[in-house]
Design a protein around this motif. Structure first.
Motif, mmCIF file in Angstrom:
data_model
loop_
_atom_site.group_PDB
_atom_site.id
_atom_site.type_symbol
_atom_site.label_atom_id
_atom_site.label_comp_id
_atom_site.label_asym_id
_atom_site.label_seq_id
_atom_site.Cartn_x
_atom_site.Cartn_y
_atom_site.Cartn_z
ATOM 1 N N LYS A 103 0.820 -1.222 0.000
ATOM 2 C CA LYS A 103 0.000 0.000 0.000
ATOM 3 C C LYS A 103 0.857 1.277 0.000
ATOM 4 N N ALA A 104 1.923 1.324 0.800
ATOM 5 C CA ALA A 104 2.771 2.525 0.842
ATOM 6 C C ALA A 104 3.418 2.766 -0.518
ATOM 7 N N ALA A 105 3.959 1.732 -1.123
ATOM 8 C CA ALA A 105 4.569 1.870 -2.454
ATOM 9 C C ALA A 105 3.515 2.252 -3.483
ATOM 10 N N ILE A 160 3.428 5.242 -6.286
ATOM 11 C CA ILE A 160 3.140 4.959 -7.699
ATOM 12 C C ILE A 160 1.942 5.788 -8.164
ATOM 13 N N ALA A 161 0.877 5.776 -7.388
ATOM 14 C CA ALA A 161 -0.344 6.504 -7.774
ATOM 15 C C ALA A 161 -0.091 8.007 -7.857
ATOM 16 N N LEU A 177 1.619 12.565 -13.698
ATOM 17 C CA LEU A 177 1.869 12.390 -15.133
ATOM 18 C C LEU A 177 0.585 12.498 -15.960
ATOM 19 N N GLY A 178 -0.529 12.795 -15.290
ATOM 20 C CA GLY A 178 -1.779 13.010 -16.004
ATOM 21 C C GLY A 178 -2.735 11.839 -16.043
ATOM 22 N N PHE A 179 -2.462 10.796 -15.292
ATOM 23 C CA PHE A 179 -3.346 9.628 -15.252
ATOM 24 C C PHE A 179 -4.468 9.855 -14.246
ATOM 25 N N THR A 180 -5.643 9.344 -14.562
ATOM 26 C CA THR A 180 -6.723 9.214 -13.603
ATOM 27 C C THR A 180 -6.496 7.880 -12.910
ATOM 28 N N ILE A 181 -6.631 7.855 -11.598
ATOM 29 C CA ILE A 181 -6.360 6.641 -10.830
ATOM 30 C C ILE A 181 -7.671 5.924 -10.521
ATOM 31 N N ILE A 182 -7.686 4.633 -10.827
ATOM 32 C CA ILE A 182 -8.813 3.745 -10.539
ATOM 33 C C ILE A 182 -8.280 2.679 -9.585
ATOM 34 N N ALA A 221 9.581 1.267 -11.299
ATOM 35 C CA ALA A 221 10.533 1.403 -12.404
ATOM 36 C C ALA A 221 9.807 1.846 -13.667
ATOM 37 N N ALA A 222 8.628 1.306 -13.898
ATOM 38 C CA ALA A 222 7.843 1.700 -15.075
ATOM 39 C C ALA A 222 7.433 3.163 -14.995
ATOM 40 N N CYS A 223 7.135 3.650 -13.797
ATOM 41 C CA CYS A 223 6.807 5.073 -13.625
ATOM 42 C C CYS A 223 7.986 5.949 -14.047
#
Length: 186
Positions: A66-68, A72-73, A79-84, A161-163
């Motif tokens: 959850k902390a990580a 990430i979120a 970066l402009g993403f909507t979080i689901i 890493a992907a972020c």
């Protein structure tokens, strides 16, 4: 790199022995660039096409992540993403003051996350699971993401890493290629 799409019904979650193997690598001046190259070489676009309603990232993680997931979120949101997110993960985001929209787990009935993935409204998936039941429950998410060619990450480390790679891609999408001889000459 595992050709999961060629094996109908196979689960895409990596076991410990599979995490230590691979067929691609990326060499670059920074970790973000190297990760970008590795993802591209494995056939995964780090920057998926933008659906008409914008980029949306789905996150559902085990309690230990959850902390990580909040890091990430927040990164994805910036970066402009909507979080689901599913209920427990969305609750963690709310406590961290990260805007997120809650979606049903598959076991909670439609409309759920697999419906959204199949509908083409999800651009990226981060789904970590622990325990046999959680792994079984999240199989349809992993499989749907694979079939829809949506980048998905099953560990918090890979998602972080992907972020980094995604941020690099959004700021400078140039991929610089050098031969191994050029790298060793440096």
């Amino acid at each position: 790199v595992f050709p999961f799409a060629k094996f109908p019904g196979v689960d895409t979650i990596l076991g410990p022995e599979m995490r230590s193997t691979g067929e691609v690598m990326g060499i670059a001046g920074s970790f973000a660039q190297a990760m970008q190259k590795s993802l591209l070489a494995s056939g995964q676009s780090v920057l998926p096409p933008t659906p008409k309603d914008g980029r949306r990232a789905f996150l559902s993680v085990r309690d230990a992540d959850k902390a990580a997931a909040c890091v990430i979120a927040r990164h994805l949101h910036n970066l402009g993403f909507t979080i689901i997110a599913t209920e427990g993960t969305a609750k963690a985001f709310k406590q961290a003051r990260i805007p997120a929209t809650q979606v049903n787990k598959v076991t909670q009935g439609s409309p759920h996350i697999v419906d959204a993935i199949r509908g083409g409204t999800i651009s990226l998936v981060v789904n970590t699971a622990a325990g046999a039941q959680e792994v079984r429950d999240s199989y349809s998410i992993r499989r749907s993401a694979l079939l829809a060619r949506v980048p998905y990450f099953t560990t918090a480390a890979a998602a972080l890493a992907a972020c980094d790679a995604l941020a690099y891609t959004l700021n400078d999408s140039t991929v610089k290629v050098r031969s191994l001889q050029e790298w060793t000459a440096k």
